[in-house]
Design a protein around this motif. Structure first.
Motif, PDB file in Angstrom:
ATOM      1  N   SER A 326       0.847  -1.196   0.000  1.00 57.29           N
ATOM      2  CA  SER A 326       0.000   0.000   0.000  1.00 57.29           C
ATOM      3  C   SER A 326       0.881   1.244   0.000  1.00 57.29           C
ATOM      4  CB  SER A 326      -0.968  -0.017   1.180  1.00 57.29           C
ATOM      5  OG  SER A 326      -0.248   0.009   2.364  1.00 57.29           O
ATOM      6  N   ALA A 327       0.400   2.237  -0.725  1.00 57.14           N
ATOM      7  CA  ALA A 327       1.194   3.453  -0.923  1.00 57.14           C
ATOM      8  C   ALA A 327       0.551   4.610  -0.183  1.00 57.14           C
ATOM      9  CB  ALA A 327       1.239   3.776  -2.420  1.00 57.14           C
ATOM     10  N   GLU A 328       1.395   5.495   0.324  1.00 58.91           N
ATOM     11  CA  GLU A 328       0.858   6.746   0.864  1.00 58.91           C
ATOM     12  C   GLU A 328       1.677   7.905   0.289  1.00 58.91           C
ATOM     13  OE1 GLU A 328       2.266   7.146   5.241  1.00 58.91           O
ATOM     14  OE2 GLU A 328       2.070   4.996   4.859  1.00 58.91           O
ATOM     15  N   PRO A 329       1.013   9.010  -0.039  1.00 60.15           N
ATOM     16  CA  PRO A 329       1.779  10.137  -0.566  1.00 60.15           C
ATOM     17  C   PRO A 329       2.726  10.661   0.505  1.00 60.15           C
ATOM     18  CG  PRO A 329      -0.592  10.489  -0.774  1.00 60.15           C
ATOM     19  CD  PRO A 329      -0.418   9.296   0.093  1.00 60.15           C
ATOM     20  N   LEU A 330       3.929  11.035   0.090  1.00 53.63           N
ATOM     21  CA  LEU A 330       4.907  11.535   1.056  1.00 53.63           C
ATOM     22  C   LEU A 330       4.434  12.829   1.705  1.00 53.63           C
ATOM     23  CD1 LEU A 330       7.697  11.373   2.364  1.00 53.63           C
ATOM     24  CD2 LEU A 330       8.613  12.558   0.369  1.00 53.63           C
TER      25      LEU A 330
END
Ligand code: PLP
Length: 444
Positions: A326-330
């Protein structure tokens, strides 16, 4: 020069997190390649947790999971043992100063030359699950201490291993024990692996129970079993903490009931437990395509984001290890999330990191953070299509480092200097938010 840079540890003072370190590196404005931030402290915390939860079980870290020297050296400094699957892994671990008694050659199907190598360097404990393995060991290393690997599968697992390794504990193991006894080999105990990323805790109880009956069968044959190896299969991420507690409860109860005698040594081969959470990956969006909704369809526009790491790099774990990342914006976004997919940089359509995700609108140059990326990623990644495997930037909290970890490490060539050199490959003039020093590690 590159070698030294890759072995650099950044000692952090003040308040920080892996994501704040990523932010700082990215905000330098010149970072283009994907990279990992590896927190040594996470490894130490997991080791301490293991000792608390499973006080009778000595961890032998499974090198295959992530052979990054920073991780191996930290674990060696903490005093774990190592599970190696090949000659090269044994070479790597012994090159870090780990004595052979702290290594298990835990591959039930070994090449003859690898057995001879293990014998030459004193790695005596190894697993087997077939007749031919016993014959080879008799020929090349008759003094080996053998663990019979039995099959004991979790009800479900990310990567079931029983389809490849482990003899049937009822129909095959007694015959193999007999053969070992006839050959005059030393069966030191029993091992099993419930499957990597196992989703069932009770299976550890079944494994210990099966091992107990094989200990008895081995003793009846005049053998001297004394080592129980609980294999791997322990979860590696904080979100699965409760599951780890459940496993520990099952293991401790099973050991108390089936192996109350302290003369039996108990070990395990955790891989992802130690590796996963210590590594946070940062990858940059370098391109995107908007796919308009088809006429008459009640769907939003779908955005395809292209990032600089993919399934031929770190995200091989999506294919081989069946991970769902899963990705999260920096950088925090106020925008609402939209349906999208995330793709790797290669020219291959298989290179899809996330088929379906929800992310706020991103542009080229925006970064994504992927947590828990330390297990079954780095050692398998390739620079296919000319995209480099991400580099690891190690960080450690100053309190932990000076509070004992540094002394436990091998001698270091220390070169302490104040930041701003956050990204050693850069010459930019940064004003870091964290004061940090770098330590050059004397790892060869
Ligand atoms: N031991 C052996 C023999 C393995 O094959 C593996 C993984 O494949 C492990 C230990 C580590 O397993 P995990 O990462 O699930 O703890």
């Amino acid at each position: 020069m590159k070698v030294v840079e890759e072995q650099r540890i950044r000692v952090m003072e003040g308040s920080w997190s892996p994501v704040s370190v990523i932010r700082e590196i990215v905000e330098s404005g010149v970072q283009e390649d994907p990279f990992y931030v590896m927190d040594l402290g996470e490894v130490v915390a997991r080791y301490q947790q293991w000792k608390e939860l499973l006080p009778r079980v000595e961890p032998f870290y499974a090198v295959k999971c992530n052979d990054d020297k920073l991780l191996l050296t930290t674990l060696a400094a903490l005093g774990t043992g190592f599970d190696c699957a090949s000659k090269a892994e044994i070479e790597l671990v012994t090159s870090l100063g780990v004595p052979p008694e702290r290594i298990i050659f835990a591959n039930p199907a070994k090449m003859a030359s690898h057995i001879r190598y293990a014998s030459a360097v004193g790695v005596d404990v190894m697993t087997f699950d077939s007749e031919i393995e016993l014959m080879k060991i008799k020929q090349y290393m008759p003094h080996a201490q053998l663990l019979i690997r039995i099959r004991c599968d979790a009800a479900s697992a990310q990567c079931p291993l029983g389809i490849k390794f482990g003899c049937d504990p009822v129909t095959e193991a007694p015959r193999l024990l007999k053969l070992a006894s006839v050959l005059g080999l030393d069966v030191a105990g029993v091992s099993f692996h419930v499957g990597s990323g196992a989703a069932e805790a009770a299976v550890f109880g079944r494994g210990v129970q099966l091992a107990r009956s094989l200990f008895s069968a081995a003793r009846d044959l005049g053998l001297r079993p004394r080592l129980l190896d609980l294999g791997g299969g322990y979860p590696g991420i904080a979100a699965q903490h409760h599951f780890m507690l459940e496993i520990a409860e099952v293991v401790n109860a099973a050991l108390e009931s089936h192996f109350p005698e302290r003369s039996v040594r108990v070990v395990a081969e955790p891989g992802r437990y130690f590796a996963a959470a210590a590594y946070t990956l940062a990858a940059m969006v370098h391109s995107k395509r908007e796919i308009p909704a088809k006429e008459g369809e009640d769907a939003d526009t779908h955005t395809m984001y292209f990032i600089n790491d993919g399934v031929y790099g770190s995200f091989n774990c999506v294919l081989y290890d069946h991970q769902i990342v899963s990705a999260e914006p920096l950088h925090d976004r106020a925008d609402s999330v939209l349906p999208c997919s995330v793709w790797g940089p290669s020219c291959d359509a298989l290179d899809c990191v996330m088929e379906s995700a929800l992310l706020p609108p991103l542009d080229a140059g925006d970064w994504l953070v992927f947590r828990d990326m330390g297990a079954y990623t780095i050692p398998i990644a390739s620079p296919f299509n000319g995209f480099p495997v991400p580099r690891v930037r190690a960080v450690v909290d100053a309190g932990l480092w000076t509070g004992g970890l540094r002394e436990a490490w091998p001698p270091l060539d220390e070169e302490c200097r104040a930041a701003p050199d956050l990204t050693p490959d850069l010459t930019s003039d940064l004003t870091p938010t964290h004061r940090a020093v770098f330590v050059e590690c004397a790892l060869k």
